[in-house]
Scaffold this motif. Structure first.
Motif, PDB file in Angstrom:
ATOM      1  N   VAL A  23      34.008 -49.478 -18.391  1.00 40.67           N
ATOM      2  CA  VAL A  23      32.840 -48.582 -18.363  1.00 40.67           C
ATOM      3  C   VAL A  23      32.564 -48.147 -16.919  1.00 40.67           C
ATOM      4  O   VAL A  23      31.583 -48.563 -16.312  1.00 40.67           O
ATOM      5  CB  VAL A  23      31.595 -49.240 -18.996  1.00 40.67           C
ATOM      6  CG1 VAL A  23      31.744 -49.324 -20.498  1.00 40.67           C
ATOM      7  CG2 VAL A  23      31.343 -50.636 -18.421  1.00 40.67           C
ATOM      8  N   PRO A  24      33.448 -47.317 -16.351  1.00 41.26           N
ATOM      9  CA  PRO A  24      33.240 -46.870 -14.969  1.00 41.26           C
ATOM     10  C   PRO A  24      31.922 -46.114 -14.845  1.00 41.26           C
ATOM     11  O   PRO A  24      31.574 -45.299 -15.680  1.00 41.26           O
ATOM     12  CB  PRO A  24      34.437 -45.937 -14.721  1.00 41.26           C
ATOM     13  CG  PRO A  24      34.871 -45.503 -16.089  1.00 41.26           C
ATOM     14  CD  PRO A  24      34.610 -46.674 -16.983  1.00 41.26           C
ATOM     15  N   GLY A  25      31.188 -46.445 -13.807  1.00 38.75           N
ATOM     16  CA  GLY A  25      29.893 -45.795 -13.612  1.00 38.75           C
ATOM     17  C   GLY A  25      28.726 -46.633 -14.090  1.00 38.75           C
ATOM     18  O   GLY A  25      27.577 -46.348 -13.743  1.00 38.75           O
ATOM     19  N   ALA A  26      28.985 -47.680 -14.884  1.00 39.66           N
ATOM     20  CA  ALA A  26      27.897 -48.531 -15.384  1.00 39.66           C
ATOM     21  C   ALA A  26      27.535 -49.590 -14.349  1.00 39.66           C
ATOM     22  O   ALA A  26      28.371 -50.016 -13.553  1.00 39.66           O
ATOM     23  CB  ALA A  26      28.302 -49.189 -16.691  1.00 39.66           C
TER      24      ALA A  26
ATOM     25  N   THR B 202      23.583 -44.271 -16.042  1.00 40.77           N
ATOM     26  CA  THR B 202      22.579 -43.197 -15.995  1.00 40.77           C
ATOM     27  C   THR B 202      23.208 -41.827 -16.171  1.00 40.77           C
ATOM     28  O   THR B 202      22.588 -40.927 -16.754  1.00 40.77           O
ATOM     29  CB  THR B 202      21.814 -43.246 -14.665  1.00 40.77           C
ATOM     30  OG1 THR B 202      22.752 -43.230 -13.579  1.00 40.77           O
ATOM     31  CG2 THR B 202      21.000 -44.526 -14.554  1.00 40.77           C
ATOM     32  N   GLU B 203      24.433 -41.645 -15.697  1.00 39.38           N
ATOM     33  CA  GLU B 203      25.072 -40.336 -15.829  1.00 39.38           C
ATOM     34  C   GLU B 203      25.321 -39.995 -17.295  1.00 39.38           C
ATOM     35  O   GLU B 203      25.175 -38.850 -17.710  1.00 39.38           O
ATOM     36  CB  GLU B 203      26.395 -40.326 -15.052  1.00 39.38           C
ATOM     37  CG  GLU B 203      27.096 -38.984 -15.064  1.00 39.38           C
ATOM     38  CD  GLU B 203      28.351 -38.970 -14.217  1.00 39.38           C
ATOM     39  OE1 GLU B 203      29.235 -38.141 -14.485  1.00 39.38           O
ATOM     40  OE2 GLU B 203      28.441 -39.799 -13.277  1.00 39.38           O
ATOM     41  N   ARG B 204      25.681 -41.001 -18.096  1.00 40.13           N
ATOM     42  CA  ARG B 204      25.945 -40.782 -19.517  1.00 40.13           C
ATOM     43  C   ARG B 204      24.733 -41.113 -20.385  1.00 40.13           C
ATOM     44  O   ARG B 204      24.816 -41.074 -21.607  1.00 40.13           O
ATOM     45  CB  ARG B 204      27.143 -41.617 -19.962  1.00 40.13           C
ATOM     46  CG  ARG B 204      28.409 -41.300 -19.181  1.00 40.13           C
ATOM     47  CD  ARG B 204      29.572 -42.116 -19.685  1.00 40.13           C
ATOM     48  NE  ARG B 204      30.768 -41.881 -18.888  1.00 40.13           N
ATOM     49  CZ  ARG B 204      31.954 -42.403 -19.154  1.00 40.13           C
ATOM     50  NH1 ARG B 204      32.109 -43.199 -20.194  1.00 40.13           N
ATOM     51  NH2 ARG B 204      32.994 -42.154 -18.395  1.00 40.13           N
ATOM     52  N   GLU B 205      23.627 -41.479 -19.726  1.00 37.42           N
ATOM     53  CA  GLU B 205      22.379 -41.794 -20.423  1.00 37.42           C
ATOM     54  C   GLU B 205      22.612 -42.821 -21.533  1.00 37.42           C
ATOM     55  O   GLU B 205      22.170 -42.649 -22.668  1.00 37.42           O
ATOM     56  CB  GLU B 205      21.755 -40.511 -20.987  1.00 37.42           C
ATOM     57  CG  GLU B 205      21.375 -39.508 -19.906  1.00 37.42           C
ATOM     58  CD  GLU B 205      20.704 -38.274 -20.457  1.00 37.42           C
ATOM     59  OE1 GLU B 205      20.857 -38.015 -21.674  1.00 37.42           O
ATOM     60  OE2 GLU B 205      20.028 -37.580 -19.688  1.00 37.42           O
TER      61      GLU B 205
ATOM     62  N   VAL C 156      27.439 -43.325 -25.391  1.00 41.67           N
ATOM     63  CA  VAL C 156      28.556 -44.238 -25.150  1.00 41.67           C
ATOM     64  C   VAL C 156      28.118 -45.663 -25.470  1.00 41.67           C
ATOM     65  O   VAL C 156      27.133 -46.151 -24.920  1.00 41.67           O
ATOM     66  CB  VAL C 156      29.032 -44.165 -23.686  1.00 41.67           C
ATOM     67  CG1 VAL C 156      30.180 -45.151 -23.455  1.00 41.67           C
ATOM     68  CG2 VAL C 156      29.464 -42.749 -23.332  1.00 41.67           C
ATOM     69  N   ALA C 157      28.833 -46.325 -26.375  1.00 45.69           N
ATOM     70  CA  ALA C 157      28.544 -47.725 -26.711  1.00 45.69           C
ATOM     71  C   ALA C 157      29.171 -48.598 -25.625  1.00 45.69           C
ATOM     72  O   ALA C 157      30.319 -49.051 -25.739  1.00 45.69           O
ATOM     73  CB  ALA C 157      29.105 -48.072 -28.081  1.00 45.69           C
ATOM     74  N   LEU C 158      28.435 -48.831 -24.560  1.00 45.46           N
ATOM     75  CA  LEU C 158      28.980 -49.505 -23.387  1.00 45.46           C
ATOM     76  C   LEU C 158      29.529 -50.892 -23.701  1.00 45.46           C
ATOM     77  O   LEU C 158      30.632 -51.256 -23.283  1.00 45.46           O
ATOM     78  CB  LEU C 158      27.897 -49.599 -22.301  1.00 45.46           C
ATOM     79  CG  LEU C 158      27.312 -48.289 -21.780  1.00 45.46           C
ATOM     80  CD1 LEU C 158      26.202 -48.583 -20.784  1.00 45.46           C
ATOM     81  CD2 LEU C 158      28.395 -47.435 -21.133  1.00 45.46           C
ATOM     82  N   TRP C 159      28.733 -51.676 -24.444  1.00 47.66           N
ATOM     83  CA  TRP C 159      29.165 -53.060 -24.676  1.00 47.66           C
ATOM     84  C   TRP C 159      30.374 -53.120 -25.590  1.00 47.66           C
ATOM     85  O   TRP C 159      31.205 -54.023 -25.459  1.00 47.66           O
ATOM     86  CB  TRP C 159      28.022 -53.902 -25.237  1.00 47.66           C
ATOM     87  CG  TRP C 159      28.389 -55.367 -25.251  1.00 47.66           C
ATOM     88  CD1 TRP C 159      28.637 -56.151 -26.336  1.00 47.66           C
ATOM     89  CD2 TRP C 159      28.567 -56.201 -24.109  1.00 47.66           C
ATOM     90  NE1 TRP C 159      28.956 -57.423 -25.948  1.00 47.66           N
ATOM     91  CE2 TRP C 159      28.910 -57.485 -24.575  1.00 47.66           C
ATOM     92  CE3 TRP C 159      28.466 -55.993 -22.729  1.00 47.66           C
ATOM     93  CZ2 TRP C 159      29.166 -58.551 -23.720  1.00 47.66           C
ATOM     94  CZ3 TRP C 159      28.721 -57.066 -21.873  1.00 47.66           C
ATOM     95  CH2 TRP C 159      29.061 -58.318 -22.370  1.00 47.66           C
ATOM     96  N   ASP C 160      30.513 -52.186 -26.511  1.00 48.74           N
ATOM     97  CA  ASP C 160      31.709 -52.156 -27.356  1.00 48.74           C
ATOM     98  C   ASP C 160      32.961 -52.074 -26.494  1.00 48.74           C
ATOM     99  O   ASP C 160      33.957 -52.763 -26.740  1.00 48.74           O
ATOM    100  CB  ASP C 160      31.671 -50.965 -28.307  1.00 48.74           C
ATOM    101  CG  ASP C 160      30.670 -51.145 -29.439  1.00 48.74           C
ATOM    102  OD1 ASP C 160      29.940 -52.162 -29.431  1.00 48.74           O
ATOM    103  OD2 ASP C 160      30.621 -50.280 -30.331  1.00 48.74           O
ATOM    104  N   ARG C 161      32.923 -51.224 -25.477  1.00 47.52           N
ATOM    105  CA  ARG C 161      34.085 -51.058 -24.601  1.00 47.52           C
ATOM    106  C   ARG C 161      34.337 -52.303 -23.764  1.00 47.52           C
ATOM    107  O   ARG C 161      35.480 -52.722 -23.579  1.00 47.52           O
ATOM    108  CB  ARG C 161      33.889 -49.838 -23.708  1.00 47.52           C
ATOM    109  CG  ARG C 161      33.810 -48.526 -24.485  1.00 47.52           C
ATOM    110  CD  ARG C 161      33.794 -47.334 -23.560  1.00 47.52           C
ATOM    111  NE  ARG C 161      33.746 -46.079 -24.302  1.00 47.52           N
ATOM    112  CZ  ARG C 161      33.836 -44.877 -23.745  1.00 47.52           C
ATOM    113  NH1 ARG C 161      33.982 -44.768 -22.426  1.00 47.52           N
ATOM    114  NH2 ARG C 161      33.798 -43.778 -24.482  1.00 47.52           N
TER     115      ARG C 161
END
Length: 388
Positions: A294-297, A315-318, A338-343
């Motif tokens: 998750v680049p950017g997180a 924040t960029e992908r809200e 984007v489901a961040l934790w899934d990735r």
């Protein structure tokens, strides 16, 4: 101060030799020759309890105490909040470190890994105090070294220190990430700051067969020292060779999430139990893998009324992920496109299934259009970050 520090420099070189960081005669001569204390003339901030920083200058302590501080094998903070130096305050202050004199073992380990040869030209991104610049000048000659520093005040102090010890190199004030051609092409590029990804501008400024050495990652930990070789086709390929920790490049520094974190994650799109304990992200390799997934997180820990909690914000992908410990384990609530934790979960599960390989198994390839990362021998674990 007027005291000679030859004995301390020799002792430092011996410690670094015994630890295995210092391996070659040329770099040992540089460590023994360059007085670290000259590059700390404005003083340093030493950490105290409660998040305070105590200013210490050469004039506020005796020579012996100052020399002991200067030759500690630890990072010494030289600036807070992008402007404050120790010679401008008299009492402990709060602030965020923005410049430092890096741990000597880290500096020496990096220049050894650069594998320079006589006559080669080197670009250093991030002059900082100028100590590492002086080591490069001693080893290669000042005409072979160009250093870039974005902060004019920091650059001025570094130039003064370099001149005081007999070096007058090319120090450029400006943002080295913007790709100004300077004196390219270079044989080697070394960055003394962390970057989210190696700018392709650095690849353009390095001759085919040349080496770029930089710390990649945007978290306070979980970052790795990447060494890549530039190819004839304009790409660069290499691997993570070790853990590394540097302050982020100013133009790439992320703004920490502010305000009420729970409010920012109040409206999830989904909620479920996760088999992955988020505390694993406090380990170096999992933290690096999470940043690749998750680049950017940004990863934030908090202690709320309901106990320990963790957050991922992009924040960029809200998008966000909120993880909370409960009687039955950890629950994750996610929101945004984007489901961040899934990735992250997928990356960590794959890493665990393949035997938890170390950070040195991460490889990377850089082109004008993308940065690709994968685990050596495990092509299924692959991440491609598009540029632009």
């Amino acid at each position: 101060m007027t005291r000679d520090t030859e004995a301390e420099r020799r002792a430092l070189a011996e410690r670094l030799t015994v630890s295995g960081e210092l391996r070659s005669r040329g770099w040992r001569a540089a460590v023994e020759a360059v007085p670290r204390e000259r590059f700390l003339a404005a003083g340093v901030f030493l950490p105290e309890e409660g998040g305070w920083w105590r200013p210490v200058t050469p004039g506020s302590v005796g020579d012996e105490a100052w020399v002991e501080i200067a030759y500690r094998d630890e990072s010494l903070v030289t600036q807070l909040d992008g402007h404050l130096t120790a010679d401008r305050v008299g009492e402990p202050v709060r602030g965020i470190p923005t410049s430092s004199s890096t741990v000597p073992s880290t500096v020496v380990g990096m220049v050894e890994a650069l594998d320079v040869r006589d006559g080669q030209r080197v670009l250093e991104v991030g002059t900082g105090t100028g100590y590492s610049t002086a080591l490069l000048c001693h080893r290669l000659g000042e005409d072979q070294v160009t250093s870039v520093e974005v902060d004019p005040d920091v650059a001025a102090r570094a130039d003064a220190a370099l001149e005081a010890v007999g070096y007058s190199t090319w120090t450029v004030i400006g943002d080295g990430l913007l790709g100004h051609p300077l004196r390219a092409p270079y044989d080697k590029v070394i960055a003394t700051c962390a970057v989210r990804r190696i700018p392709y501008a650095w690849v353009r400024q390095t001759r085919p067969g040349g080496t770029i050495l930089a710390t990649v990652g945007s978290w306070a930990y979980g970052t790795g020292l990447a060494r890549v070789t530039v190819g004839e086709d304009g790409s660069a390929e290499g691997r993570i060779i070790r853990r590394a920790s540097f302050m982020p490049a100013r133009s790439q520094a992320a703004v920490p999430p502010a305000g009420d974190l729970s409010a920012r994650a109040a409206y999830p799109d989904s909620e479920r139990v996760t088999p992955i304990d988020p505390r694993v992200l406090e380990e170096w390799m999992p933290a690096l893998l999470a940043q690749l997934a998750v680049p950017g997180a940004q990863f934030v820990k908090a202690l709320g009324e309901d106990g320990e909690q963790s957050y991922l914000f992009d924040t960029e992908r809200e998008s966000f992920a909120h993880l909370r410990a409960g009687p039955g384990g950890w629950t994750v609530r996610q929101g945004g496109p984007v489901a961040l934790w899934d990735r992250v979960e997928e990356a960590l599960a794959g890493w665990q299934e393949t035997g938890r390989p170390g950070i040195e198994t991460v490889r990377l390839r850089i082109t004008p259009r993308a940065h690709t990362y994968w685990l050596e021998g495990r092509l299924a674990m692959r991440w491609e970050h598009q540029v632009g």
